[in-house]
Every structure is written in structure tokens, then in C-alpha cells.
Design a protein around this motif. Structure first.
Motif, PDB file in Angstrom:
ATOM      1  N   GLN A  32       9.200   8.524   6.507  1.00 43.55           N
ATOM      2  CA  GLN A  32      10.387   8.911   7.263  1.00 43.55           C
ATOM      3  C   GLN A  32      10.086  10.097   8.179  1.00 43.55           C
ATOM      4  OE1 GLN A  32      13.968   9.319   4.950  1.00 43.55           O
ATOM      5  NE2 GLN A  32      14.936  10.655   6.460  1.00 43.55           N
TER       6      GLN A  32
ATOM      7  N   ARG B  16      10.208  10.444  12.198  1.00 44.96           N
ATOM      8  CA  ARG B  16      10.934  11.535  12.849  1.00 44.96           C
ATOM      9  C   ARG B  16      10.028  12.292  13.829  1.00 44.96           C
ATOM     10  NH1 ARG B  16      15.406  13.845  10.704  1.00 44.96           N
ATOM     11  NH2 ARG B  16      14.776  13.195   8.595  1.00 44.96           N
TER      12      ARG B  16
ATOM     13  N   LYS C 228      19.634   3.509   7.652  1.00 39.81           N
ATOM     14  CA  LYS C 228      20.058   4.833   7.192  1.00 39.81           C
ATOM     15  C   LYS C 228      19.202   5.924   7.833  1.00 39.81           C
ATOM     16  CE  LYS C 228      21.676   3.164   2.686  1.00 39.81           C
ATOM     17  NZ  LYS C 228      21.420   3.158   1.212  1.00 39.81           N
TER      18      LYS C 228
ATOM     19  N   LYS D  41      20.147   6.362  11.550  1.00 42.16           N
ATOM     20  CA  LYS D  41      21.362   7.158  11.731  1.00 42.16           C
ATOM     21  C   LYS D  41      21.104   8.644  11.512  1.00 42.16           C
ATOM     22  CE  LYS D  41      24.559   3.441  10.391  1.00 42.16           C
ATOM     23  NZ  LYS D  41      25.534   2.975   9.359  1.00 42.16           N
ATOM     24  N   ASP D  42      20.140   8.945  10.637  1.00 37.68           N
ATOM     25  CA  ASP D  42      19.831  10.343  10.323  1.00 37.68           C
ATOM     26  C   ASP D  42      19.097  11.043  11.467  1.00 37.68           C
ATOM     27  OD1 ASP D  42      19.522  12.623   8.391  1.00 37.68           O
ATOM     28  OD2 ASP D  42      17.401  12.134   8.639  1.00 37.68           O
TER      29      ASP D  42
END
Length: 229
Positions: free
Chosen positions: A16, A20, A41, A44-45
Motif C-alpha cells: 500500500q 502511495r 479501499k 479512496k484513502d
């Protein structure tokens, strides 16, 4: 050229943060995960990022090829591949079942090989590609192969695969294939006692994907420094 990056196991932990990090660098990121809802999910973060979800089962070789071919047809190309997905079986040699070793080899070696076989021809044709294999010091002969059997052996095999493929690419091609160790990271796999954050574990994978033409290939890194196989 803004790279298009595909990250396996991008829905949690180090993966993740790799997603990012590339997104923050302005890359389009294709987030590979077994369950599309988990990927959504993450999407969206990471607000404002260009992230697309690729649902993929690394245990299914034909699914890997089909999904990647479809992704390249939709997005035009994939410039950077990060083989990050991992599994941890901590059984010792007396208790390890063949099916568990087979699973570790599929996720850590066979799946990455399949992805590289599918993507490398296009990278070579375009004369640009970066492949990062997320390995571990537990798979390092130099560090004593200290991890659980299935994990250590499969990561050692991933290291061997990295070096073999890197050595098989003409040196005049702008293709970089490297492995990296994120260190002991506080994730579901690493456990709560691990001293490093997922962000720290992701840094080297992001750096390797953005190497310039003169950057290294066929090497093993930790914290952006070369280590021994």
C-alpha cells in the motif's frame, strides 16, 4: 514520460505504501490485489491519485497473463513492475507440508516470473522498463538464510531469478531488474514488534522504479544501499 506502475499485493502493508509513494511521484498506479474491494479501499484513502485496480490471483498462471494483457490494452503499457505480493509460512522443516512450500514458490517465484515474461518483451521493445522484486534478508545466503524454510527458500529463489533475468538483458537496453529487502516492517506479516514503518519499507522499491538510465541492475538493495546475495 510519466511511468505506469503495476504493484502486486498493493492493498495493504508495504504494498500500500509503495502504491502511495508512486502516486505521490505523479505516476499512474495499477494496484494488483486478490479482492477488488480491498483495492478500492486503498484508492479512496489516497485522495487525488491516479490509481486503477487490477484484480489478480497469483496462484492462477493463465489469470496473470489475461489480466496483464488486458491492462496493457487499456492503459497502453506498463513501465514499472513491483513484485511485492508475499505469503509467510513459518513451519519448520519437520512440519512443512509440500502444498505450503508450493504456495510460497508460486507467490514468490512462479507468479513474478510469469509477470516478467509477459511484460519484458514490451519493455525491451520500448527500451524502458523497471522491475523490482521485493525480497528479504531471510532469503540471503550472505545473511545465513535465517527465515522459515518456505519463506527463505522461495525468497532465495526470487533473488536468483532477479540476477538471472537481469544478466540476460542486453546491457545497452534501458531495463533495470533489481531485488530489495524492506527490512523488518510493522505489518500484518511482520508483526507488531517490528521496528520499521511500512513507509520506510517502501522507500527503496520506489527509488528503484524511478532509476535513471545509468542506474544499477541485477543487484540487491536495502535502504537504497547494495547488499550481498
Amino acid at each position: 514520460m510519466t511511468p505506469i506502475v503495476f504493484v502486486t499485493g498493493g492493498n495493504r502493508g508495504i504494498g500500500q505504501e509503495i502504491v502511495r509513494g508512486y502516486a505521490q511521484e505523479g505516476c499512474k498506479v495499477l494496484l494488483g490485489c486478490r479482492n477488488e474491494e480491498d483495492g478500492e479501499k486503498v484508492k479512496k484513502d489516497i485522495v487525488g491519485a491516479d490509481i486503477q485496480i487490477i484484480e489478480m490471483d497469483l496462484s492462477n498462471d493463465q489469470d496473470i497473463v489475461d489480466r496483464i494483457v488486458r491492462a496493457e490494452a487499456v492503459y497502453g503499457r506498463i513501465d514499472v513492475l513491483v513484485n511485492n505480493a508475499g505469503v509467510m509460512d513459518d513451519a519448520d522443516w519437520q512440519e512443512l507440508r509440500p502444498a505450503k512450500l508450493k504456495r510460497s514458490m508460486q507467490v514468490h517465484v512462479n507468479g513474478p516470473l510469469n509477470l516478467m515474461q509477459t511484460l519484458l518483451p514490451g519493455m525491451i521493445e520500448r527500451n524502458y522498463g523497471r522491475i523490482i522484486n521485493v525480497s528479504s534478508g531471510w532469503g540471503s545466503f550472505n545473511e545465513g538464510m535465517e527465515g522459515p524454510l518456505a519463506y527463505a527458500v522461495s525468497k532465495a529463489a526470487l533473488n536468483a531469478l532477479t540476477l538471472k533475468l537481469a544478466n540476460g538483458i542486453d546491457s545497452d537496453k534501458n531495463i533495470k531488474i533489481n531485488a530489495m529487502c524492506p527490512g523488518w516492517v510493522h505489518t500484518r506479516m511482520g508483526g507488531r514488534d517490528a521496528p520499521r514503518t511500512p513507509e520506510e519499507g517502501a522507500e527503496t522499491a520506489i527509488w528503484l522504479g524511478l532509476l535513471d538510465k545509468d542506474g544499477p541492475t541485477g543487484k540487491f538493495f536495502r535502504d537504497k544501499k547494495e547488499i550481498s546475495w
